[in-house]
Scaffold this motif. Structure first.
Motif, PDB file in Angstrom:
ATOM      1  N   CYS A 119     178.427  15.716  78.119  1.00 11.91           N
ATOM      2  CA  CYS A 119     177.543  16.558  78.945  1.00 11.91           C
ATOM      3  C   CYS A 119     176.091  16.173  78.705  1.00 11.91           C
ATOM      4  O   CYS A 119     175.305  16.007  79.631  1.00 11.91           O
ATOM      5  N   ARG A 120     175.753  16.053  77.430  1.00  8.21           N
ATOM      6  CA  ARG A 120     174.380  15.736  77.045  1.00  8.21           C
ATOM      7  C   ARG A 120     173.957  14.414  77.690  1.00  8.21           C
ATOM      8  O   ARG A 120     172.884  14.296  78.248  1.00  8.21           O
ATOM      9  N   GLU A 121     174.861  13.425  77.592  1.00  5.43           N
ATOM     10  CA  GLU A 121     174.527  12.115  78.156  1.00  5.43           C
ATOM     11  C   GLU A 121     174.345  12.208  79.665  1.00  5.43           C
ATOM     12  O   GLU A 121     173.440  11.630  80.235  1.00  5.43           O
ATOM     13  N   LEU A 161     173.434  14.823  81.365  1.00  6.09           N
ATOM     14  CA  LEU A 161     172.185  15.529  81.665  1.00  6.09           C
ATOM     15  C   LEU A 161     170.991  14.603  81.489  1.00  6.09           C
ATOM     16  O   LEU A 161     170.050  14.637  82.259  1.00  6.09           O
ATOM     17  N   GLN A 162     171.060  13.788  80.428  1.00  6.34           N
ATOM     18  CA  GLN A 162     169.896  12.965  80.135  1.00  6.34           C
ATOM     19  C   GLN A 162     169.810  11.747  81.033  1.00  6.34           C
ATOM     20  O   GLN A 162     168.734  11.205  81.247  1.00  6.34           O
ATOM     21  N   PHE A 189     180.695  17.308  85.477  1.00  7.40           N
ATOM     22  CA  PHE A 189     179.852  17.998  84.513  1.00  7.40           C
ATOM     23  C   PHE A 189     180.270  19.451  84.390  1.00  7.40           C
ATOM     24  O   PHE A 189     180.423  19.971  83.288  1.00  7.40           O
ATOM     25  N   ALA A 218     180.608  17.817  74.385  1.00  9.47           N
ATOM     26  CA  ALA A 218     179.181  18.139  74.297  1.00  9.47           C
ATOM     27  C   ALA A 218     178.367  16.866  74.461  1.00  9.47           C
ATOM     28  O   ALA A 218     177.343  16.847  75.139  1.00  9.47           O
ATOM     29  N   ARG A 219     178.867  15.797  73.813  1.00  9.88           N
ATOM     30  CA  ARG A 219     178.129  14.549  73.900  1.00  9.88           C
ATOM     31  C   ARG A 219     178.137  14.018  75.341  1.00  9.88           C
ATOM     32  O   ARG A 219     177.116  13.573  75.855  1.00  9.88           O
ATOM     33  N   ALA A 273     170.235  11.802  84.079  1.00  9.57           N
ATOM     34  CA  ALA A 273     169.719  12.193  85.386  1.00  9.57           C
ATOM     35  C   ALA A 273     168.274  12.634  85.300  1.00  9.57           C
ATOM     36  O   ALA A 273     167.971  13.800  85.314  1.00  9.57           O
ATOM     37  N   GLU A 274     167.377  11.689  85.186  1.00  8.38           N
ATOM     38  CA  GLU A 274     165.954  12.014  85.232  1.00  8.38           C
ATOM     39  C   GLU A 274     165.535  12.141  86.695  1.00  8.38           C
ATOM     40  O   GLU A 274     166.169  11.595  87.592  1.00  8.38           O
ATOM     41  N   GLU A 286     180.315  13.628  90.310  1.00  5.15           N
ATOM     42  CA  GLU A 286     179.547  13.785  89.072  1.00  5.15           C
ATOM     43  C   GLU A 286     179.324  15.249  88.758  1.00  5.15           C
ATOM     44  O   GLU A 286     179.452  15.690  87.632  1.00  5.15           O
TER      45      GLU A 286
END
Lengths: 456, 82
Positions: free
Chosen positions: B50-52, B54-55, B12, B47-48, B57-58, B8
């Protein structure tokens, strides 16, 4: 006549027993000061030595149960203050002082112990810089050894969230002060080391007195840190507090918060890098649209007019779709960020100190306006650019012009007629309207002004 | 466990590196329009992603409970309110 009182004759044992009773009664609670000599740490765990001053000496013993409680090691020639009781050893008739408390004079026992252990471990090379392992840049699993109910764990979790560490936290709850705390910390470090997923360990606790922090100055804890396969970051007490654990750790942070910050640093940098790149990407579409406009200007002067407009329209449409997608990305970004902001706000509202709240609010507003500016700036920039582009295209389209009621006239040989003297009465013309063409004949030429009205 | 983590992570970082490259190419501005548009499209997609990532992984927090034989069990850790 008075008779002499009968002599009371005592045995040796009785004398010693009497002395023992007296000592028990009068010397069971005394403080004594002197210099340590003839020191013998016995294998049984007892300590035997002599206390002396310039003119006298006394045998002293510290039995195992008391000796275990001593934080420091007695040394030959050390000046001490001690507490205990006098006792006679009946078989030999020698008396000695049995000590339950011993403290070095002039420096606290704990301070003494700290210095001694520090010297010892330093000599062993446990603090050597080359023993320190690098921390993982993007840890996925972080082990935390601390109290589950202290301020330290709250501070650390808050910091990890704030710095957007994308990881799992495994909390190994331990007591961080008092009896048994050191053993628990050792067990926690060993337990985390048995797992194969933990990449870094934070060992932390909030501030406190030297007694409170003592478990982190215990030799067993120092050795457990040194033996840990996983890098250990310490965050113990405040900036000014140094513990033995700090010296052995792979990285010493000043506080639990600072420790969490250090561990999350890589994640934070990665996120910042990504957001910067995302912004730049959005900027590039603006440039792209600008190029499209230029292209339209260039090509609109070209012969293959309608075809060009169609192609540019396709590009334009494509760019619009991309822009909508980007907007969608941002919208979701906003909603996620808002959730985070709301969560933070909620947590803040639970915190009492007004200063914290104020700072938090300022930070929140800063974040929010920054975010909104970035996004609205980008989106409105794109929208106006697109609207302008669409307008330009619309204006350039010949169909649009014809739809407004204008017509184009061509002579029989296909030239566009712009002046009346290009044709003569009787000639045929082709009139182009928005929905088709008219074939017409010229009947009469009437010169007029720019507005085309007949001059009276 | 560790392997998945690494995959993962690499994913990323690779996506981010590619995204950075795309932005550089686009900023360079010497590409033909069609290519720019295609690149941009790829960029939006990355970008999408990466964003997903990042989000998704809380921060998750579990507490470890040591059983007999030194076995460690995990259970959710509920923080006390500040």
């Amino acid at each position: 006549m008075a008779t002499a009182p009968a002599r009371k004759i005592l045995t040796v044992s009785q004398v010693n027993a009497l002395v023992a009773e007296m000592l028990d009664e009068y010397f069971s609670d005394l403080w004594i000061t002197g210099e340590v000599s003839n020191l013998n740490y016995h294998s049984s765990g007892h300590i035997y030595f002599r206390l002396k001053d310039e003119g006298a000496q006394i045998d002293a013993a510290c039995f195992r149960s008391s000796a275990q409680r001593l934080k420091f090691r007695l040394e030959e020639g050390m000046q001490v203050v001690a507490h205990g009781r006098l006792e006679i050893y009946v078989p030999s008739g020698r008396y000695q002082i049995i000590l339950d408390t011993i403290e070095p004079r002039g420096i606290g026992a704990l301070q003494q112990a700290f210095e001694q252990l520090k010297r010892k471990l330093e000599k062993e090379g446990l603090f050597a810089p080359e023993r320190k392992r690098p921390l993982p840049r993007l840890p996925r699993v972080i082990g935390i050894v601390t109290s589950p109910s202290g301020a330290a764990i709250r501070d650390m979790l808050k910091t990890l969230r704030l710095h957007r560490a994308h990881c799992r936290v495994l909390l190994y709850p331990v007591q961080v002060q008092g009896e048994g705390a050191a053993e628990q910390i050792v067990r926690a470090l060993a337990g985390l080391n048995r797992r194969d997923d933990v990449e870094v360990i934070i060992l932390g606790r909030g501030g406190g007195s030297i007694e409170d922090l003592w478990p982190f100055n215990e030799e067993i804890v120092a050795r457990a840190i040194a033996a840990s396969r996983i890098p250990v970051v310490t965050g113990i007490g405040h900036e000014v507090d140094y513990t033995i654990a700090d010296f052995v750790a792979d990285y010493r942070a000043a506080t639990p918060t600072a420790a969490a910050q250090k561990v999350a640093q890589g994640w934070q940098e990665l996120e910042q890098r990504f957001e910067q790149t995302e912004k730049e990407l959005v900027m590039t579409i603006q440039d792209l649209l600008f190029h499209l406009e230029q292209r339209i200007d260039e090509l609109s002067r070209h012969r293959a007019f309608e075809q060009v407009v169609r192609r540019v329209r396709e590009f334009h449409h494509h760019a619009e779709i991309l822009q909508a997608e980007m907007r969608d990305v941002f919208r979701r970004l906003i909603s996620v960020r808002n959730e985070t902001l709301n969560r933070l706000r909620e947590r803040l509202s639970h915190q009492n100190p007004a200063v914290k709240i104020r700072q938090g609010m300022i930070q929140l507003n800063g974040l929010k306006t920054g975010l909104q500016q970035a996004i609205t700036g980008t989106v409105t920039g794109l929208s106006t650019r697109l609207a302008r582009l669409a307008g330009a295209l619309e204006a350039l389209s010949p169909l649009a012009i014809l739809a407004r009621g204008y017509a184009l006239c061509f002579s029989a040989d296909g030239t566009l007629i712009k002046k009346i003297n290009q044709v003569e009465p009787g000639e045929e013309m082709l009139v182009l309207l928005s929905d088709g063409r008219l074939r017409c004949g010229v009947q009469e030429k009437i010169p007029g002004g720019k507005n085309g009205k007949q001059e009276q | 466990m560790g392997n998945k983590n690494n995959e993962e992570k690499i994913d990323f970082e690779q996506a981010l590196a590619e995204l950075e490259k795309i932005v550089k190419q686009l900023e360079n501005g010497s590409l033909p329009l069609e290519q720019s548009l295609a690149l941009f499209e790829r960029g939006v997609k990355l970008a999408r992603q990466c964003r997903e990532k990042l989000q998704a992984a809380e921060l998750k927090i579990n507490k470890l409970i040591e059983e007999r034989e030194g076995e460690l069990n995990e259970e959710p850790f509920s923080e006390e309110p500040d």
